[in-house]
Design an enzyme around this catalytic site. Structure first.
Site: not given
Length: 949
Positions: A571, A573, A575
């Site tokens: 995604n 970020c 994670e």
């Protein structure tokens, strides 16, 4: 003295400004006095020879212009500048300009003058009574200033806070007010007065927050009552329940809240309110809530902190059988900062549009209709605060044949430019900047152009300055890097199945396509040296901060859902690792445990952690059913698989509390054991929910259903890696066998349970360090969308006080040495080790800790890496080390800029306070290194960076 255009414009903007002198008199602003003062400062340090230097003249002129520009940003028609504030900006400008010796001498000079004035004050006879001051109302009428109430509010604000006092706040407030001051300016004067003292005593951050709280109470109560109304903390405590009922009724009338909230037993839920918890915020936390989270109408906030938490809790409990009891349970977790839901959940829970999910992952097919549908999906998902990860690998590359037109493709890059502009246009409802990340596999023929997307040079039509990018790297590529072998780039329209293959199957099929290319059966391909492409990937990461390095095979080989699809990207970020396809948009619902609230000096409080995690998983599972879905593929995917991502924050504070230095085996062991317990309790909680509510639809055939937990999936990765390509730890301490049996018997409510997100904004709310991040600085200015905030490490201050080392000289030294203790001789070595900053710690310690966590996590973690002095060799070693340690993803590469940290001044440097008047953000505290004039990579605490919000 000649004036630069910047200085002229800034000075013009300040011509109407008043300057409040120390004796209370008011004069007209004069930029020339700033030039004279700085010239004297340079001469005092550099000597008389500097007087004739043309360089000195040029430097002072430029610095004066910068000071004026900074002052102009904070000037308003009703604002007067205090002389001390002007001197603060002068000092800060000298620091930013790397004139450290000049600034330090200026600091000491100001301190000497302050002491001299205080000495003179003690010798003077009692002053004459000060004249009566008036406060100007919105209609222009004047009323006498109620100094008694100001005194009472400030006295309440310091109550119970060690090493704080009302007197200095009141004195500073008195010096910054004038006759005819507005009510907003009066409130701001009190807040500003307290926060000027933060760097000397961190407790004043709480004082500042409580003074902001007083302003908020007045704003909210006046709005709901329709007439001016004030209440101090004690008065508010008695009427919080009545206020909450009025607040809910008004918010429903305004169509901001779901009418279902009015149908709760409000007597029962309001009895659980704890007004005293309004006092638990630091200034940064409450200001962030004020600016971005609290409900408002026409810019007027009418939601108080405990009402905010209860509203979120009620929104998450709205479909529970005993929803009042669950709302109270959820409220307890949120209002005590033991757990915090993600930003979209906090924004929208209980509202008429409860879009509560954090992350959305999509795959864009190689079809014009699909591509433009992807843009629409991005816009609809981003509108209500979703972060986006887009897999663009299927789109054919430059030069590929287009059957429908018998032409040649322009490749994926022009489409990425449109995706970039879409993210800018749809700015998440005006609450935060739209954010997306494009992923591309390393074998795509456009990969080299993809690497250049964030460069500041070249054809702007092939650049995406506002969109993040990430490499989706298969193991086969890194094997060839280490073997110094060749690598072949393909267009996906000719090798379409590579997109869905991973592990050994990918490697074998990839080699078959290489052989086909050699036979002339593939038209678009290109051979490169793998290590050369790797070097270019790292070079771009170094120069622009992008694309990030993420690893395809660990994400898929350890995915619980590999029976039901493929993980094609992470995604925004890095994670989240969920399957995507043309039919399904992956959705994840995030929240984070505050680890700092679950440790003592003796270690982890496992009983408290179990209680927190059990409730948190239930809250996250509720999000899935309550959620407002803007597109059908997201709704369908989320209801079928029900993934959640429970993470953590406050890891660095948890180490401080135990006295464990980050760069030690003990810290790595704590990362392992704390994540093991969190994982155990989270999996157990999801399994219990499955027994209560039923398993998720695609449970059968998953790794869960086969009794393969995250620790076991690590062995699947080990089987795929050959020789010593995987260096991981398999140790455990809990009874995993019984949990395996329970999961197989009862099932799982959620396909995925854990992911460690950046938590930048919610950790600010809770007053802890974000996520698993190391300490950035012990003293620095933090910039985000709510303004600029002096941040001091309270744990360090506590320990320095215990040793008698906390004084003004220590504050000055911390500023001079960029918040680092390393060069301060009088600080003991054990404190230097404990409070070592991010750039003083070898990032391999961060990777080691992340590797230990990763074995317990079914998704991934946002892992930033830090290099004080980057080089090609260091980057190569660090990222291959991360691969060997079994990490699934990495996030930003952070590196120090030439100017290092933005310095704080002795009287506070906060450039703005949005509770009164928003203005443009000042530069961030540090930037990633770039050989270009303007570093392009992500900056520490970048106010425009999604990860920092």
């Amino acid at each position: 003295m000649a004036a630069t255009p910047e200085r002229t414009a800034s000075t013009d903007a300040l011509t109407a400004m008043r300057v409040i002198r120390r004796d209370g008199s008011v004069s007209v602003f004069d930029a020339g006095k700033i030039s004279v003062a700085m010239t004297k400062a340079f001469l005092a340090v550099e000597g008389g020879d500097a007087a004739a230097s043309s360089r000195l003249h040029h430097v002072v002129t430029e610095l004066t212009g910068q000071v004026c520009a900074s002052l102009a940003r904070h000037a308003g028609a009703e604002t007067a500048l205090h002389i001390e504030h002007i001197q603060d900006i002068v000092e800060l400008t000298l620091m930013r300009g790397e004139h450290h010796k000049i600034a330090r001498a200026y600091v000491l000079y100001r301190e000497d003058r302050t002491r001299a004035r205080e000495a003179r004050e003690t010798e003077r006879p009692a002053p004459e009574p000060e004249p009566e001051l008036s406060v100007k109302a919105e209609d222009g009428t004047l009323t006498p200033l109620d100094w008694a109430r100001v005194t009472e509010v400030v006295t309440q604000a310091v109550a119970g806070l060690a090493d704080t006092a009302a007197e200095p706040v009141l004195a500073e407030t008195r010096r910054n007010i004038y006759d005819g001051i507005t009510a907003d300016e009066l409130a701001l004067a009190q807040i500003m007065a307290a926060r000027t003292l933060v760097e000397q005593e961190p407790g004043y951050s709480y004082v500042s927050a409580r003074l902001l709280l007083d302003k908020l109470r007045g704003e909210a109560l006046t709005y709901l009552a329709g007439t001016p109304r004030l209440a101090d903390q004690d008065e508010m405590a008695e009427s919080y329940g009545a206020y909450f009922r009025d607040y809910v009724r008004r918010a429903v009338e305004l169509e901001l809240l779901d009418p279902e909230l009015e149908r709760f037993d409000l007597d029962r839920v309001t009895a659980a309110l704890r007004p005293e918890r309004d006092l638990d915020f630091g200034f940064l936390g409450l200001q962030t809530l004020y600016d971005r989270y609290f409900l408002h109408h026409d810019g007027t906030r009418f939601e108080l902190p405990q009402a905010f938490f209860l509203r979120v809790a009620m929104g998450l409990a709205v479909r529970e059988d005993d929803r009042e009891a669950r709302a109270i349970e959820f409220y307890e977790l949120l209002s005590t900062f033991h757990f915090m839901a993600s930003t979209p959940t906090l924004f929208n829970s209980g509202t008429t549009r409860p879009q509560l999910s954090s992350c959305f992952l999509t795959t864009v097919d190689d079809d014009l209709d699909a591509i433009f549908q992807g843009y629409q999906n991005n816009a609809l998902l981003a509108k209500y605060s979703g972060g986006l990860g887009n897999d663009w690998t299927p789109v054919r590359g430059l030069g590929a044949h287009i059957k429908g037109t018998n032409g040649q493709s322009q490749g994926v890059v022009p489409f990425l430019k449109i995706a970039n502009d879409t993210a800018v246009a749809v700015n998440q409802g005006g609450k935060r900047k739209g954010a997306a990340c494009a992923y591309l596999e390393t074998w795509h023929v456009d990969i080299e152009e993809f690497l250049d997307l964030r460069k500041n040079t070249g054809d702007e039509r092939r650049r995406t300055h506002d969109m993040n990018t990430a490499n989706w790297v298969p193991d086969e590529f890194l094997r060839r890097v280490e073997a110094d072998a060749s690598w072949t780039l393909f267009s996906p329209d000719e090798v379409a199945d590579l997109h869905d293959l991973y592990g050994t199957a990918f490697a074998e099929r990839y080699r078959e396509y290489e052989a086909a290319a050699d036979r002339g059966e593939i038209k678009v391909f290109r051979r490169v040296r793998a290590v050369e492409l790797w070097r270019r990937m790292l070079t771009m990461l170094f120069e622009t901060g992008h694309p990030w390095i993420t690893f395809k095979d660990p994400c898929n080989l350890r995915s619980p859902q590999q029976h039901n699809g493929v993980v094609h990207s992470s995604n925004l970020c890095t994670e989240i690792t969920l399957n995507t396809s043309s039919d399904e948009v992956a959705v994840c619902n995030l929240g984070s445990v505050n680890l700092a609230r679950h440790v003592t000096r003796d270690g982890l409080d496992v009983e408290r952690l179990e209680r927190t995690v059990t409730t948190a998983v239930r809250m996250l599972d509720n999000v899935i059913d309550i959620n407002f879905y803007t597109i059908e593929p997201a709704r369908r995917s989320n209801l079928r698989h029900r993934p959640v991502g429970l993470g953590l924050m406050g890891h660095q504070e948890a180490l401080f509390e135990q006295g464990i230095a980050l760069a030690t085996p003990e810290a790595v062991e704590f990362a392992d054991r704390s994540m093991e317990h969190l994982s155990y309790y989270a999996i157990a909680a999801s399994s219990r929910l499955a027994a209560e509510r039923g398993t998720y639809e695609t449970f059968d055939g998953s790794l869960w259903s086969r009794g393969i937990l995250p620790l076991d999936s690590l062995r699947l990765l080990a089987q795929h890696r050959e020789g010593d390509a995987l260096d991981v730890d398999f140790s455990s301490t809990l009874d995993w066998d019984s949990l395996r049996e329970r999961v197989v018997a009862d099932g799982m409510r959620n396909s995925n349970v854990m992911a460690i997100a950046p938590t930048a904004t919610i950790s600010n709310i809770c007053g802890v360090g974000q996520s698993i991040e190391p300490l950035f600085r012990n003293l620095f200015v933090k910039s985000n969308m709510s303004g600029d905030f002096t941040v001091v490490n309270p744990h360090l201050v506590r320990d320095l006080k215990a040793r008698g080392l906390w004084d003004e000289v220590m504050v000055s030294d911390l500023k001079y040495f960029d918040g680092s203790l390393g060069a301060i001789d009088r600080v003991p070595d054990e404190l230097k080790a404990l409070y070592a900053t991010a750039f003083e710690v070898d990032s391999r310690w961060l990777v080691d800790a992340a590797s230990r966590r990763q074995k317990w996590i079914d998704q991934a973690q946002s892992l930033n890496l830090y290099l004080a002095s980057p080089s090609g060799r260091k980057l190569d070693e660090l990222y291959r080390y991360a691969w060997h340690k079994g990490l699934k993803t990495t996030y930003y590469l952070r590196a120090q800029s030439a100017t290092h940290v933005e310095k704080s001044t002795l009287r506070g440097t906060d450039g703005k306070l949005n509770a009164v008047a928003p203005s443009a953000p000042v530069p961030a505290t540090a930037t990633a290194v770039s050989p270009e004039a303007e570093p392009a990579a992500c900056r520490i605490e970048d106010p425009d960076c999604e990860a920092c919000q």
